[in-house]
Design a protein around this motif. Structure first.
Motif, short mmCIF file in Angstrom:
data_model
loop_
_atom_site.label_atom_id
_atom_site.label_comp_id
_atom_site.label_asym_id
_atom_site.label_seq_id
_atom_site.Cartn_x
_atom_site.Cartn_y
_atom_site.Cartn_z
N LEU A 33 0.68 -1.04 -0.07
CA LEU A 33 -0.01 0.00 -0.17
C LEU A 33 0.97 1.54 -0.10
CD1 LEU A 33 -2.85 1.24 -0.10
CD2 LEU A 33 -2.22 0.84 2.58
N ILE A 34 1.64 1.22 0.78
CA ILE A 34 2.84 2.10 1.30
C ILE A 34 3.72 2.59 -0.43
CG2 ILE A 34 5.09 3.32 1.82
CD1 ILE A 34 4.02 2.10 4.73
N GLY A 35 3.96 1.74 -0.99
CA GLY A 35 4.45 1.21 -2.25
C GLY A 35 3.71 2.22 -3.91
N ILE A 36 2.60 1.86 -3.13
CA ILE A 36 1.36 2.21 -4.18
C ILE A 36 1.20 3.84 -4.15
CG2 ILE A 36 -0.77 2.95 -4.62
CD1 ILE A 36 -1.37 -0.41 -3.50
N ILE A 37 1.65 3.98 -3.39
CA ILE A 37 1.82 6.03 -2.32
C ILE A 37 3.04 6.43 -3.01
CG2 ILE A 37 1.73 7.44 -1.01
CD1 ILE A 37 -0.65 5.84 0.99
N ILE A 38 3.43 5.85 -2.84
CA ILE A 38 5.28 6.75 -3.52
C ILE A 38 5.06 6.46 -4.92
CG2 ILE A 38 7.90 5.79 -3.39
CD1 ILE A 38 7.54 4.30 -0.45
N SER A 39 4.61 5.29 -5.73
CA SER A 39 4.80 5.02 -7.12
C SER A 39 3.75 6.03 -7.31
CB SER A 39 3.95 4.07 -7.19
OG SER A 39 2.45 3.44 -7.45
N VAL A 40 2.67 6.67 -6.99
CA VAL A 40 0.79 8.13 -6.96
C VAL A 40 2.17 9.08 -7.44
CG1 VAL A 40 0.01 9.31 -6.04
CG2 VAL A 40 -0.20 7.36 -6.15
N TYR A 41 3.17 9.01 -6.03
CA TYR A 41 3.99 10.70 -6.04
C TYR A 41 5.49 10.63 -7.15
CZ TYR A 41 1.68 11.96 -1.85
OH TYR A 41 1.35 13.01 -0.36
N LEU A 42 5.85 9.81 -7.46
CA LEU A 42 7.09 9.69 -8.32
C LEU A 42 6.24 9.24 -10.09
CD1 LEU A 42 8.95 5.90 -6.76
CD2 LEU A 42 9.99 8.38 -6.90
N MET A 43 5.27 9.59 -9.76
CA MET A 43 4.98 9.64 -11.21
C MET A 43 4.34 11.14 -11.33
SD MET A 43 2.75 5.44 -12.67
CE MET A 43 1.51 6.14 -10.89
N ALA A 44 3.63 11.43 -10.47
CA ALA A 44 3.04 12.87 -10.64
C ALA A 44 4.15 14.02 -10.40
CB ALA A 44 2.52 13.12 -9.62
N GLY A 45 5.23 13.47 -10.05
CA GLY A 45 7.05 14.62 -10.53
C GLY A 45 7.90 14.12 -10.57
N LYS A 46 8.13 12.94 -11.32
CA LYS A 46 9.13 12.39 -11.83
C LYS A 46 9.67 13.43 -12.72
CE LYS A 46 6.59 10.73 -15.88
NZ LYS A 46 6.55 9.57 -16.91
N GLU A 47 9.34 14.31 -13.69
CA GLU A 47 10.25 14.99 -14.52
C GLU A 47 10.68 16.51 -12.85
OE1 GLU A 47 6.95 13.98 -17.00
OE2 GLU A 47 7.21 14.99 -15.31
N ASN A 48 10.29 16.62 -12.01
CA ASN A 48 11.06 17.26 -11.25
C ASN A 48 12.59 16.72 -10.97
OD1 ASN A 48 11.54 19.89 -9.77
ND2 ASN A 48 10.65 18.39 -7.90
N PHE A 49 12.02 15.15 -10.14
CA PHE A 49 12.39 14.62 -9.56
C PHE A 49 14.02 14.13 -10.51
CE2 PHE A 49 8.46 12.41 -7.37
CZ PHE A 49 9.37 12.89 -6.26
N CYS A 50 13.91 14.45 -11.82
CA CYS A 50 15.05 13.39 -13.06
C CYS A 50 15.73 14.83 -12.80
CB CYS A 50 14.31 13.32 -14.06
SG CYS A 50 13.55 11.41 -14.16
N ALA A 51 15.17 16.65 -12.53
CA ALA A 51 15.51 17.71 -12.48
C ALA A 51 16.71 17.67 -11.78
CB ALA A 51 15.20 18.01 -12.62
N GLN A 52 16.37 17.40 -10.41
CA GLN A 52 17.35 17.63 -8.72
C GLN A 52 17.92 16.69 -8.67
OE1 GLN A 52 14.00 16.49 -6.01
NE2 GLN A 52 12.90 18.79 -6.24
N ALA A 53 17.64 15.02 -9.90
CA ALA A 53 19.35 13.99 -9.63
C ALA A 53 20.34 15.23 -10.75
CB ALA A 53 18.58 13.24 -9.83
N LYS A 54 20.04 15.22 -12.10
CA LYS A 54 20.45 15.70 -12.54
C LYS A 54 21.14 17.25 -12.42
CE LYS A 54 18.01 14.29 -17.05
NZ LYS A 54 17.74 15.82 -18.42
N LYS A 55 21.04 17.71 -12.01
CA LYS A 55 21.28 19.41 -10.61
C LYS A 55 22.52 18.49 -9.29
CE LYS A 55 20.24 22.58 -7.96
NZ LYS A 55 19.37 23.38 -7.40
N LEU A 56 22.10 17.76 -8.88
CA LEU A 56 23.39 17.01 -7.78
C LEU A 56 24.94 16.43 -8.93
CD1 LEU A 56 24.09 16.67 -4.97
CD2 LEU A 56 22.39 14.36 -5.26
N MET A 57 24.13 15.97 -9.42
CA MET A 57 25.20 15.16 -10.29
C MET A 57 26.15 16.11 -11.59
SD MET A 57 23.14 12.23 -12.64
CE MET A 57 24.67 11.41 -14.13
#
Length: 412
Positions: A200-224
């Motif tokens: 159930l928590i995994g489903i909730i996490i997947s919702v957040y990941l799919m909703a903001g995947k562009e932002n997460f990818c941008a943050q990861a690139k910024k850190l790299m």
């Protein structure tokens, strides 16, 4: 004075080197002395991150559906309703994620409700009808081998031995272990709740990941870019992009291929009147996810099961499943997967054996795309090195057959 400073500098470098060697040796000794504690710590971290792993897997599998529904359905609709582009994009992404998650849960629940009762009924019917199946098998063997008494007697002895061992396994191993399993599930209800909570928590996490995947990818690139040189980051991003493409195409394609194979198995076996159609279709479809060995792992037990129930239907099943697997291997699979792998049969077999022995079932499933990427990286690195030395990169150039070299030289 200069000679003295150079002399001390030499001793200083030697002392620093000796200190680093001793420190590295002490760290290695500390690690080896505390392997149990380190392993326990890694296990605790993995247990804590299980919901995150589940969320990553769910988001990885469902992201293509979210992208398609966002692009073709909700985003054009929201642009007509909401004038602000940013707000329309956010609302469209939220609706896409919600619809895809709900539809996926509905499909999984429907499949479970349809398949599980049929599978349970098939297993119960198999156990109840086993004595009659054995008598049918013996009478079939007597009819087939009646012209040769020696083979007929040998067949009766072998079938009786196999039957007695199978009954012994059912009575002494399967049923007691089933009771133990039931009591374990009853006593370990906390573990079951933990599994459900992680999912159930995994489903909730997947919702957040799919909703903001562009932002997460941008943050990861910024850190790299902040941590590493620019050319390293650009090379790593190219590798990650290609890896994602290969994994997404292979895993999603393999799941679609296995689903189609399971459905085709159900249709064909239903038309042919093969017993335990639902059970067999589930086994064939699930094991087909495993590359190379999957079809054999699913076909052998199903063939034995049907041969025991009805030998003629068992032979018919073997013929039909061979035809179906040939269709899947030569037409359906390549049509769905395309050239996403690019590996020869030997390397596919090698990767499955190697990663399967290291990581079990998960290693067998992920072995082919992982090894495909390793193979590509090594091939590109090798070609770059050869090109830098002015040496041909074609593999045929290094064969001992002179005809192959002539063909390469003519092409040049």
């Amino acid at each position: 004075m200069k000679k003295i400073s150079e002399k001390y500098e030499k001793y200083l470098l030697a002392g620093i080197t000796a200190f680093c060697v001793v420190a590295a040796a002490l760290i290695l000794k500390l690690i080896f002395d505390n392997l149990g504690a380190i392993s326990q710590g890694i296990h605790m971290v993995n247990s804590a991150l299980k919901p995150v792993y589940i969320g990553l897997i769910i988001s990885f599998l469902l992201s293509p559906l979210v992208n398609k529904s966002d692009q073709y359905i909700f985003l054009p609709l929201m642009h007509k309703i909401i004038k602000r582009e940013k707000t329309a994009g956010s609302v469209a992404r939220g609706l896409s994620v919600a619809v895809v998650i709900l539809l996926s849960l509905l499909v999984v629940f429907s499949l479970v409700m349809m398949v599980v009762p049929e599978v349970v009924h098939s297993i119960a019917s198999l156990v109840n009808n086993m004595p009659s199946y054995y008598r049918n098998l013996v009478s079939w063997g007597d009819r087939v081998f009646k012209s040769n008494p020696y083979i007929s007697n040998y067949f009766d002895q072998v079938s009786q031995s196999v039957y007695q061992k199978f009954l012994s396994w059912l009575q002494n191993d399967l049923l007691p272990n089933s009771n133990k399993l039931l009591s374990t599930l009853t006593d370990g209800i906390t573990n079951l709740i933990n599994v459900l909570m992680n999912f159930l928590i995994g489903i909730i996490i997947s919702v957040y990941l799919m909703a903001g995947k562009e932002n997460f990818c941008a943050q990861a690139k910024k850190l790299m870019y902040a941590l590493f040189p620019v050319h390293w980051v650009e090379g790593a991003l190219d590798v990650l992009s290609e890896t994602h493409t290969v994994f997404a195409k292979f895993i999603s394609g393999k799941l679609i291929d296995s689903l189609i194979v399971g459905i085709l198995t159900f249709i064909i076996m239903s038309i042919a009147g093969v017993p335990y159609t639902v059970l067999i279709s589930v086994i064939i479809g699930v094991t087909n996810v495993l590359p190379y060995f999957g079809p054999y792992i699913g076909t052998i037990p199903c063939a034995i099961l049907i041969l025991i129930a009805n030998p003629m239907k068992g032979i018919l099943f073997i013929v039909l499943i061979i035809i179906l697997q040939q269709f899947d291997g030569n037409i359906l699979g390549p049509m769905i997967l395309g050239d996403s792998i690019g590996l020869k049969s030997f390397w596919i077999l090698f990767s499955i054996l190697f990663f399967g022995s290291l990581f079990g079932l998960v290693g067998m499933v992920c072995a082919v795309p992982v090894f495909a990427m390793i193979y590509r990286w090594v091939k590109r690195w090798c070609n770059r090195r050869l090109s830098g030395k002015g040496i041909p990169v074609e593999t045929a150039h290094y064969r001992s057959d002179p005809q192959e070299k002539k063909v390469i030289e003519k092409k040049k």
